[in-house]
Design an enzyme around this catalytic site. Structure first.
Site, PDB file in Angstrom:
ATOM      1  N   ARG A  74       0.864  -1.177   0.000  1.00  0.00           N
ATOM      2  CA  ARG A  74       0.000   0.000   0.000  1.00  0.00           C
ATOM      3  C   ARG A  74       0.900   1.226   0.000  1.00  0.00           C
ATOM      4  O   ARG A  74       1.908   1.264   0.723  1.00  0.00           O
ATOM      5  CB  ARG A  74      -0.871  -0.036   1.255  1.00  0.00           C
ATOM      6  N   HIS A  75       0.572   2.210  -0.817  1.00  0.00           N
ATOM      7  CA  HIS A  75       1.407   3.408  -0.906  1.00  0.00           C
ATOM      8  C   HIS A  75       1.698   3.975   0.490  1.00  0.00           C
ATOM      9  O   HIS A  75       0.920   3.795   1.429  1.00  0.00           O
ATOM     10  CB  HIS A  75       0.736   4.475  -1.779  1.00  0.00           C
ATOM     11  N   ASN A  92      -3.814  11.512   3.602  1.00  0.00           N
ATOM     12  CA  ASN A  92      -4.005  10.588   4.720  1.00  0.00           C
ATOM     13  C   ASN A  92      -3.897  11.308   6.060  1.00  0.00           C
ATOM     14  O   ASN A  92      -4.623  10.980   6.999  1.00  0.00           O
ATOM     15  CB  ASN A  92      -2.995   9.444   4.684  1.00  0.00           C
ATOM     16  N   GLU A 120      -6.546   4.002  -7.335  1.00  0.00           N
ATOM     17  CA  GLU A 120      -7.524   3.793  -6.268  1.00  0.00           C
ATOM     18  C   GLU A 120      -8.953   3.888  -6.790  1.00  0.00           C
ATOM     19  O   GLU A 120      -9.191   4.444  -7.864  1.00  0.00           O
ATOM     20  CB  GLU A 120      -7.290   4.843  -5.159  1.00  0.00           C
ATOM     21  N   ARG A 178       1.444   9.270  -5.301  1.00  0.00           N
ATOM     22  CA  ARG A 178       1.801   8.640  -4.022  1.00  0.00           C
ATOM     23  C   ARG A 178       2.264   7.205  -4.214  1.00  0.00           C
ATOM     24  O   ARG A 178       3.100   6.710  -3.465  1.00  0.00           O
ATOM     25  CB  ARG A 178       0.650   8.743  -3.024  1.00  0.00           C
ATOM     26  N   HIS A 181      -3.111   0.886  -4.046  1.00  0.00           N
ATOM     27  CA  HIS A 181      -4.026   1.531  -3.110  1.00  0.00           C
ATOM     28  C   HIS A 181      -4.927   0.484  -2.467  1.00  0.00           C
ATOM     29  O   HIS A 181      -5.094  -0.620  -2.979  1.00  0.00           O
ATOM     30  CB  HIS A 181      -4.845   2.585  -3.854  1.00  0.00           C
TER      31      HIS A 181
END
Length: 198
Positions: free
Chosen positions: A6-7, A13, A78, A58, A144
């Site tokens: 996952r990034h 975030n 995503e 990202r 993502h």
């Protein structure tokens, strides 16, 4: 094996915002450095890897320190949050209470207005899964949460109804090794520690 990453933590975030194309945060960049060290060591040990990312910054930035050629896949971006892109879940609940209620009732099938559902993501990711199956060499996928849940569910034979609840932890490498009767899973927590984000 298939490595799922996952990034790293992004600026969105930090604000609990979904979607968008924000860059990594300071801790996200630290994870990217640690991931680079981890993967570059595998490569130095003789493991031949393909490295795939989404087209969002990202994801690409998370693979920045991996000394291998990156292949960017639009299919790995995503889930499209449509009219909710860039909002927090609290803002969605306040501004679009109908979206909030419908998505909480059926997260798998509910499609964001002008966006996607998990079912749409499953269909979008299918060509990627076919390519992974075709490959002889290991692949590293930096993507993502919704996409990684889909890939994880495919290899671990998770029922679609459970797919939206699969935990894909931050700053962790998930190594899946398919075999004749299932799929072996190993997890490598690289840090730095952060609160998981939506």
């Amino acid at each position: 094996p298939v490595y799922l990453i996952r990034h790293g933590q992004s600026l969105f975030n930090l604000e609990s915002r979904i979607g968008g194309d924000p860059p990594l945060s300071k801790k996200g960049w630290e994870f990217a450095r640690r991931l680079g060290d981890f993967i570059n060591q595998l490569s130095a040990d003789g493991e031949v890897l393909s490295v795939w990312t989404s087209t969002l910054q990202r994801s690409v930035q998370t693979a920045n320190f991996v000394r291998l050629k990156l292949l960017r896949w639009r299919q790995l971006t995503e889930i499209d949050a449509g009219i909710c892109d860039g909002l927090t879940y609290k803002e969605i609940e306040e501004i679009h209470p109908d979206v909030w209620a419908h998505r909480n009732r059926d997260k798998l099938r509910y499609r964001y207005p002008q966006g996607e559902s998990y079912v749409d993501v499953i269909a979008r990711v299918e060509p990627v899964l076919l390519e992974v199956e075709r490959l002889q060499d290991p692949v590293l996928i930096v993507s993502h949460q919704a996409v990684l849940r889909t890939i994880y569910a495919y290899f671990k034979d998770v029922q679609p109804s459970r797919l939206p609840k699969i935990e894909i932890p931050s700053h962790t490498v998930i190594k899946l090794t398919p075999h004749a009767y299932g799929c072996k899973e190993e997890r490598f927590v690289l840090g730095p520690a952060i609160a998981d984000y939506p």
